[in-house]
Write a protein that holds these residues in place. Sequence first.
Motif, PDB file in Angstrom:
ATOM      1  N   LEU A  64      79.076  14.810  46.237  1.00  0.00           N
ATOM      2  CA  LEU A  64      79.565  14.111  45.055  1.00  0.00           C
ATOM      3  C   LEU A  64      78.409  13.485  44.282  1.00  0.00           C
ATOM      4  N   ALA A  65      77.495  12.850  45.003  1.00  0.00           N
ATOM      5  CA  ALA A  65      76.339  12.222  44.353  1.00  0.00           C
ATOM      6  C   ALA A  65      75.491  13.269  43.626  1.00  0.00           C
ATOM      7  N   GLU A  66      75.300  14.412  44.251  1.00  0.00           N
ATOM      8  CA  GLU A  66      74.505  15.479  43.625  1.00  0.00           C
ATOM      9  C   GLU A  66      75.213  16.042  42.388  1.00  0.00           C
ATOM     10  N   PHE A  67      76.535  16.206  42.481  1.00  0.00           N
ATOM     11  CA  PHE A  67      77.286  16.716  41.333  1.00  0.00           C
ATOM     12  C   PHE A  67      77.235  15.734  40.178  1.00  0.00           C
ATOM     13  N   GLU A  68      77.321  14.440  40.485  1.00  0.00           N
ATOM     14  CA  GLU A  68      77.242  13.430  39.434  1.00  0.00           C
ATOM     15  C   GLU A  68      75.866  13.426  38.787  1.00  0.00           C
ATOM     16  N   LYS A  69      74.842  13.570  39.621  1.00  0.00           N
ATOM     17  CA  LYS A  69      73.468  13.597  39.108  1.00  0.00           C
ATOM     18  C   LYS A  69      73.256  14.801  38.188  1.00  0.00           C
ATOM     19  N   ALA A  70      73.891  15.933  38.524  1.00  0.00           N
ATOM     20  CA  ALA A  70      73.747  17.151  37.738  1.00  0.00           C
ATOM     21  C   ALA A  70      74.723  17.196  36.558  1.00  0.00           C
ATOM     22  N   ASP A  71      75.536  16.130  36.403  1.00  0.00           N
ATOM     23  CA  ASP A  71      76.510  16.029  35.319  1.00  0.00           C
ATOM     24  C   ASP A  71      77.489  17.201  35.335  1.00  0.00           C
ATOM     25  N   ARG A  72      78.020  17.477  36.523  1.00  0.00           N
ATOM     26  CA  ARG A  72      79.002  18.555  36.697  1.00  0.00           C
ATOM     27  C   ARG A  72      80.382  17.935  36.901  1.00  0.00           C
ATOM     28  N   GLY A  73      81.024  17.586  35.814  1.00  0.00           N
ATOM     29  CA  GLY A  73      82.312  16.911  35.843  1.00  0.00           C
ATOM     30  C   GLY A  73      83.386  17.680  36.583  1.00  0.00           C
ATOM     31  N   ASP A  74      83.366  19.007  36.452  1.00  0.00           N
ATOM     32  CA  ASP A  74      84.369  19.823  37.135  1.00  0.00           C
ATOM     33  C   ASP A  74      84.242  19.710  38.649  1.00  0.00           C
ATOM     34  N   LEU A  75      83.023  19.747  39.142  1.00  0.00           N
ATOM     35  CA  LEU A  75      82.793  19.651  40.588  1.00  0.00           C
ATOM     36  C   LEU A  75      82.974  18.219  41.088  1.00  0.00           C
ATOM     37  N   VAL A  76      82.697  17.235  40.238  1.00  0.00           N
ATOM     38  CA  VAL A  76      82.886  15.838  40.613  1.00  0.00           C
ATOM     39  C   VAL A  76      84.364  15.575  40.900  1.00  0.00           C
ATOM     40  N   ALA A  77      85.229  16.065  40.039  1.00  0.00           N
ATOM     41  CA  ALA A  77      86.670  15.871  40.229  1.00  0.00           C
ATOM     42  C   ALA A  77      87.144  16.514  41.530  1.00  0.00           C
ATOM     43  N   ASP A  78      86.670  17.727  41.808  1.00  0.00           N
ATOM     44  CA  ASP A  78      87.036  18.412  43.050  1.00  0.00           C
ATOM     45  C   ASP A  78      86.545  17.634  44.268  1.00  0.00           C
ATOM     46  N   ALA A  79      85.314  17.170  44.207  1.00  0.00           N
ATOM     47  CA  ALA A  79      84.742  16.438  45.341  1.00  0.00           C
ATOM     48  C   ALA A  79      85.505  15.140  45.595  1.00  0.00           C
ATOM     49  N   LYS A  80      85.910  14.457  44.533  1.00  0.00           N
ATOM     50  CA  LYS A  80      86.680  13.223  44.699  1.00  0.00           C
ATOM     51  C   LYS A  80      88.022  13.495  45.357  1.00  0.00           C
ATOM     52  N   GLU A  81      88.660  14.587  44.970  1.00  0.00           N
ATOM     53  CA  GLU A  81      89.943  14.958  45.591  1.00  0.00           C
ATOM     54  C   GLU A  81      89.751  15.286  47.073  1.00  0.00           C
ATOM     55  N   GLN A  82      88.674  15.985  47.392  1.00  0.00           N
ATOM     56  CA  GLN A  82      88.402  16.326  48.789  1.00  0.00           C
ATOM     57  C   GLN A  82      88.124  15.082  49.614  1.00  0.00           C
ATOM     58  N   ILE A  83      87.390  14.142  49.047  1.00  0.00           N
ATOM     59  CA  ILE A  83      87.104  12.881  49.741  1.00  0.00           C
ATOM     60  C   ILE A  83      88.401  12.116  49.986  1.00  0.00           C
ATOM     61  N   LYS A  84      89.285  12.136  48.997  1.00  0.00           N
ATOM     62  CA  LYS A  84      90.571  11.450  49.132  1.00  0.00           C
ATOM     63  C   LYS A  84      91.371  12.028  50.308  1.00  0.00           C
ATOM     64  N   VAL A  85      91.414  13.344  50.427  1.00  0.00           N
ATOM     65  CA  VAL A  85      92.138  13.987  51.531  1.00  0.00           C
ATOM     66  C   VAL A  85      91.446  13.687  52.857  1.00  0.00           C
ATOM     67  N   LEU A  86      90.136  13.791  52.875  1.00  0.00           N
ATOM     68  CA  LEU A  86      89.372  13.585  54.105  1.00  0.00           C
ATOM     69  C   LEU A  86      89.465  12.148  54.598  1.00  0.00           C
ATOM     70  N   SER A  87      89.612  11.207  53.682  1.00  0.00           N
ATOM     71  CA  SER A  87      89.669   9.801  54.076  1.00  0.00           C
ATOM     72  C   SER A  87      90.890   9.492  54.944  1.00  0.00           C
ATOM     73  N   GLN A  88      91.913  10.323  54.885  1.00  0.00           N
ATOM     74  CA  GLN A  88      93.101  10.135  55.719  1.00  0.00           C
ATOM     75  C   GLN A  88      92.778  10.275  57.206  1.00  0.00           C
ATOM     76  N   TYR A  89      91.724  10.997  57.511  1.00  0.00           N
ATOM     77  CA  TYR A  89      91.370  11.281  58.908  1.00  0.00           C
ATOM     78  C   TYR A  89      90.219  10.422  59.415  1.00  0.00           C
ATOM     79  N   MET A  90      89.690   9.583  58.529  1.00  0.00           N
ATOM     80  CA  MET A  90      88.576   8.715  58.922  1.00  0.00           C
ATOM     81  C   MET A  90      89.056   7.641  59.887  1.00  0.00           C
ATOM     82  N   PRO A  91      88.189   7.272  60.849  1.00  0.00           N
ATOM     83  CA  PRO A  91      88.547   6.145  61.718  1.00  0.00           C
ATOM     84  C   PRO A  91      88.587   4.857  60.896  1.00  0.00           C
TER      85      PRO A  91
END
Length: 147
Positions: A64-91
């Motif tokens: 996500l940080a790399e996508f933001e640095k590269a100004d890739r809005g499309d990939l930033v949105a995808d990465a945020k959604e993936q983080i949201k799903v993954l956070s459900q499984y975090m301790p």
Amino acid sequence: MSLTDQLMTDLKSAMKSHDKTALSVIRMLKSALMNKKIELGHDLNAEEENQVVVSQMKQQKDSLAEFEKADRGDLVADAKEQIKVLSQYMPQQLSETEVQQIVQQTADKVGATSKADFGKLMKAVMSQVKGKADGTLVNRMVKDLLQ
């Protein structure tokens, strides 16, 4: 319910609801768990499963940080959604206050008072909060304490 069982249940649910993001993340996580199981040569215990989830979350945040640095809005949105799903499984994560208390107590215990003690203190704190707190948060708090 173990993490693997939870992933299987959620995988079926994601398939039925046609949730492509959740499906992708769950498959990625299942694959990472299987790779770790093969690497270690035994079934994973809860702590090892949590380490895999934390590792995957770190990878997603780095991406996500790399996508933001590269100004890739499309990939930033995808990465945020993936983080949201993954956070459900975090301790369960420690609060900033709890981490601050652990850093202070550990500094008193190991006698860390200057910047030269940074490595020693980080090692001691990270062994206590592994998987329960973000390393960058711990790093920031240790630096603030040792100034």
